[in-house]
Design an enzyme around this catalytic site. Sequence first.
Site, short mmCIF file in Angstrom:
data_model
loop_
_atom_site.label_atom_id
_atom_site.label_comp_id
_atom_site.label_asym_id
_atom_site.label_seq_id
_atom_site.Cartn_x
_atom_site.Cartn_y
_atom_site.Cartn_z
N HIS A 16 0.83 -1.20 0.00
CA HIS A 16 0.00 0.00 0.00
C HIS A 16 0.86 1.25 0.00
CE1 HIS A 16 0.63 -1.37 4.13
NE2 HIS A 16 0.65 -0.10 4.50
N HIS A 36 0.60 5.16 0.98
CA HIS A 36 -0.19 6.17 1.67
C HIS A 36 -0.19 7.44 0.81
CE1 HIS A 36 0.05 4.14 5.75
NE2 HIS A 36 1.05 3.56 5.13
#
Length: 137
Positions: free
Chosen positions: A98, A100
């Site tokens: 992931h 951010h």
Amino acid sequence: MDCIFCKIISGGLPGKIVYEDEYAVVFMDIAGDVDGHMLAVPRKHVKNILDCDPDTLNHLMAAVKKVAVHCTENCGYDGVNLLNAGGESAGQSVPHFHIHIIPRKKGDGIDAWPAFPGARRKTEEVYEELRMTGDAG
Ligand code: 5GP
Ligand code: ZN
């Protein structure tokens, strides 16, 4: 696989989805730590950049770019911070890749850059370990 982000992607867990396409999903982070904190993830479960194939990475970054441009063109932001932790040693807590995304406005007062403690070794010494090129003159 028991992965929170895979469950959000498949709809098995609720998620506030900001953007999605065939390869990637961007949803709101639940941390509530900074306004607009989003996470961009590939639909394919890979742990982080280390095991991510180039196509998946390219598709993920294309989605990140779309959301970043959306933030600045349509939502009143001026820029974005992109943050990523690859591996537990780097602070990764959820083992599904992931990135951010933190949308930024001038003067928002957010400190999204780590306060590093200062290098312990000489740059030249570390450079000799890190360099991937041969001897350059
Ligand atoms: P990391 O520490 O791995 O870089 O970031 C993990 C992020 O996932 C954290 O910012 C955390 O708030 C977020 N997170 C953890 N669990 C959930 C969840 O169930 N839903 C959402 N939307 N975010 C989560
Ligand atoms: Zn997953």
